[in-house]
Scaffold this active site. Structure first.
Site, short mmCIF file in Angstrom:
data_model
loop_
_atom_site.label_atom_id
_atom_site.label_comp_id
_atom_site.label_asym_id
_atom_site.label_seq_id
_atom_site.Cartn_x
_atom_site.Cartn_y
_atom_site.Cartn_z
N SER A 204 38.13 37.13 41.18
CA SER A 204 39.06 38.25 41.14
C SER A 204 40.06 38.17 42.29
O SER A 204 40.86 37.25 42.36
CB SER A 204 38.25 39.56 41.17
OG SER A 204 39.07 40.70 41.07
N HIS A 407 34.42 41.60 33.81
CA HIS A 407 34.89 41.16 35.13
C HIS A 407 33.75 40.90 36.11
O HIS A 407 33.79 39.93 36.88
CB HIS A 407 35.81 42.24 35.70
CG HIS A 407 36.68 41.77 36.82
ND1 HIS A 407 37.77 40.96 36.64
CD2 HIS A 407 36.62 42.01 38.16
CE1 HIS A 407 38.35 40.71 37.79
NE2 HIS A 407 37.67 41.34 38.74
#
Length: 436
Positions: A204, A407
């Protein structure tokens, strides 16, 4: 009516809307000609999966004492507890921040630097335990594992001049992390180990700071064997995170009231606004509903180990600056990958242009692998494809073979090794062999 009173009324109205049990359409709030909030509630295309009554996600009333202990241990002591060689190092950046760097030491082996994502820390790579943590897996596969902590998180809250009580301490975004934190950390690892290159794995925001380092200090690409980006972020045009979308559209004065002026410290009202996005009457895990990292990224019930939730909650969120969160919102609003937007006047004074300069992705000369998921709110496939088109040396791009992969699954998934990590390890070996 004062701005403060207006903001309170606006916040209260939004909270009342969000707490309604039955919302089938979307919510859009407009002040003047500015759209403050415009999102869809619980549609399968938006969330990826509905919350169902037979979910396997539970928090047991009697938590395993071993898990409870792990929720309170820091990264160093977590590694030590499970019998691995743990080290704690300190890195000082060229602009005065003091960062903590953790290591699972295998002297003489190829170093790999792991860089955590937004609101996270080095603990993310080990807190799931020896059989489920990527940090441990890399060590077992023969690597010398180093885990970074960027400024402002749990382990990097010191500066040579400022304390966290000073506004100046929090005057940073991920731009400064990419320009100062990551280069300083890489130099420390290479100097300590005596090698000239290392592997880089970023999750990320850990990928964001790599692209920025390449843009601002392209000479560091010569120090990278292979860069692997998990849930890679740069463009946020199609981002589905309600928190990021909120930060993109709300008036700054309201944002600061809800999340803090300097350090990102979201108020209860802020949490309340978003917990209905991932929680309903069938979700009994209030730890998820009130944790801003889940509210930002969502979660995948089938891949989230419910017994480990106390550990996750004990380590996340790990801290950020308000300006850093605002920057993510700006990327979403602009659709561009560029530096912080101070407004046209300050931009002209700071950058010499009315708009912030875009980052130079063409400078990412290192070999790159992109791993992404279909159900990722922060790094949806459309934005990853845009990133891919801008990078000059992507050697592999892989969509995880699970339509619900989220995610956080890239680091915490129950089946992370089978779905992704074994592939990553093989790609690392292939790249090493190609330079021999």
């Amino acid at each position: 009516m004062s701005l403060s009173s207006s903001a309170n009324l606006l916040i209260s109205a939004l909270c009342l809307c969000l707490l309604q049990r039955e919302i089938s359409a979307g919510l859009s709030m407009v002040l003047g000609n500015v759209t403050l909030f415009n999102v869809q509630f619980k549609s399968p295309s938006w969330l990826g999966r509905s919350i169902v009554g037979d979910s396997n996600l539970r928090i047991e009333s009697d938590v395993d004492p071993n898990i409870l202990e792990d929720s309170h241990l820091d990264t160093l002591h977590l590694i030590q507890k499970y019998g691995y060689p743990a080290e704690n190092h300190t890195v000082q950046t060229d602009d005065g921040y003091i960062l903590t760097l953790h290591r699972i030491a295998r002297p003489g082996a190829m170093p790999v630097l792991l860089v955590h994502g937004l609101l996270d820390s080095s603990a993310t790579w080990v807190m799931m335990g020896p059989n489920k943590g990527l940090g441990y897996l890399l060590y077992e596969q023969g690597y010398d594992v180093w885990m970074a902590n960027v400024r402002g998180n749990t382990y990097s809250r010191k500066h040579v001049k400022y304390s966290t009580r000073h506004a100046k301490f929090w005057d940073f975004t991920f731009h400064e992390m990419g320009k100062h934190d990551i280069p300083s950390t890489i130099d420390f690892v290479l100097n300590h180990t005596g090698v000239s290159q290392l592997h880089y794995i970023g999750h990320s925001q850990g990928s964001v700071v790599f692209w920025i380092m390449a843009s601002e200090k392209p000479e560091y690409m010569d120090k990278i064997v292979f860069m692997q980006a998990l849930a890679p972020v740069a463009f946020l045009k199609h981002c589905r995170s309600p928190v990021v979308n909120f930060l993109a559209e709300w008036h700054l004065s309201v944002v600061l009231k809800l999340i803090g002026v300097h350090e990102f410290l979201p108020k209860n009202e802020f949490i309340s606004m978003f917990n209905r996005f991932i929680c309903d009457e069938t979700t009994i895990t209030k730890e998820i509903c009130s944790n801003v990292i889940f509210l930002t990224t969502g979660f995948d019930k089938l891949q989230l180990n419910e017994t480990m939730l106390p550990v996750i909650v004990g380590h996340s969120p790990a801290g950020a600056s308000t300006k850093q969160m605002q920057h993510f919102g700006q990327l979403n609003r602009s659709g561009a990958f560029r530096q912080f937007d101070y407004g046209w006047l300050r931009n002209h004074w700071r950058y010499g242009t009315i708009d912030p300069p875009s980052y130079k992705l063409e400078n990412v000369r290192a070999k790159v692998a992109l791993y992404y998921g279909k159900n990722d709110w922060l790094a949806p496939p459309e934005d990853v494809e845009m990133l891919h088109s801008k990078l000059p040396h992507v050697v592999t791009k892989y969509l995880v073979d699970d339509p619900e992969f989220n995610h956080l699954d890239f680091i915490w998934a129950i089946n992370g090794r089978e779905l992704l990590w074994d592939r990553m390890l093989q790609n690392m070996r292939n790249q090493e062999n190609s330079v021999i």
